[in-house]
Design a protein around this motif. Structure first.
Motif, PDB file in Angstrom:
ATOM      1  N   PHE A 179       0.677  -1.007  -0.178  1.00 35.24           N
ATOM      2  CA  PHE A 179       0.377  -0.266  -0.123  1.00 35.24           C
ATOM      3  C   PHE A 179       1.210   1.193   0.489  1.00 35.24           C
ATOM      4  N   ASN A 180      -0.044   2.369  -0.162  1.00 34.00           N
ATOM      5  CA  ASN A 180       1.083   3.388  -0.059  1.00 34.00           C
ATOM      6  C   ASN A 180      -0.588   4.416  -0.126  1.00 34.00           C
ATOM      7  N   ALA A 181      -0.525   5.006   1.337  1.00 30.10           N
ATOM      8  CA  ALA A 181      -1.660   5.339   1.789  1.00 30.10           C
ATOM      9  C   ALA A 181      -2.975   5.048   1.947  1.00 30.10           C
ATOM     10  N   PRO A 182      -3.607   3.414   1.981  1.00 26.96           N
ATOM     11  CA  PRO A 182      -4.807   2.987   1.836  1.00 26.96           C
ATOM     12  C   PRO A 182      -5.563   4.243   2.608  1.00 26.96           C
ATOM     13  N   ASP A 183      -6.823   3.785   2.374  1.00 27.10           N
ATOM     14  CA  ASP A 183      -7.809   5.300   2.699  1.00 27.10           C
ATOM     15  C   ASP A 183      -9.491   5.004   2.747  1.00 27.10           C
ATOM     16  N   GLY A 184      -9.651   3.801   2.926  1.00 28.52           N
ATOM     17  CA  GLY A 184     -10.418   2.922   2.822  1.00 28.52           C
ATOM     18  C   GLY A 184     -10.740   1.473   2.707  1.00 28.52           C
ATOM     19  N   VAL A 185     -11.674   1.122   3.109  1.00 33.53           N
ATOM     20  CA  VAL A 185     -12.018  -0.580   3.755  1.00 33.53           C
ATOM     21  C   VAL A 185     -13.286  -0.454   3.514  1.00 33.53           C
ATOM     22  N   ALA A 186     -14.236  -2.064   2.701  1.00 35.98           N
ATOM     23  CA  ALA A 186     -14.899  -2.242   2.974  1.00 35.98           C
ATOM     24  C   ALA A 186     -15.585  -3.695   2.493  1.00 35.98           C
TER      25      ALA A 186
END
Length: 110
Positions: free
Chosen positions: A30-37
């Motif tokens: 990752f490079n800046a994980p920003d959301g998860v669903a």
């Protein structure tokens, strides 16, 4: 002098289970994980904002697939920031493509 009764330590409300990924551009990185669903089948979709892509994992964090790259065209992203998964059987994934100022809808296979 009154006797002081020690206060019991609070029971944790969350217990660490696992983690996955580290910095980079490869699969599962990752490079800046920003959301998860999380999909109804347990699949986990992660917005990898700095890499301008979405990554899909099993519920245990095993890499499954990815899509997207930097750009303005359909299926490309510029700093995506959110993801949502529609209930099955539709298999639809919605991505907030922030810097392109749009939402993109995808059909994702098993």
């Amino acid at each position: 002098m009154p006797t002081l009764t020690p206060t019991p330590a609070p029971t944790p409300s969350a217990v660490f289970v696992t983690k996955w990924g580290y910095e980079g551009t490869g699969d599962g990185q990752f490079n800046a994980p920003d959301g998860v669903a999380v999909a109804p089948d347990g699949s986990v979709y992660v917005v990898d904002s700095g890499n301008h892509r979405i990554q899909k994992f099993t519920s245990d964090g095993v890499f499954v697939t990815k899509w997207g790259t930097y750009g303005w065209w359909d299926g490309h992203f510029r700093g995506p920031s959110g993801v949502a998964v529609a209930p099955q059987p539709h298999g639809r994934v919605y991505v907030a493509d922030t810097n392109n100022r749009r939402i993109q809808k995808f059909t994702v296979g098993p």
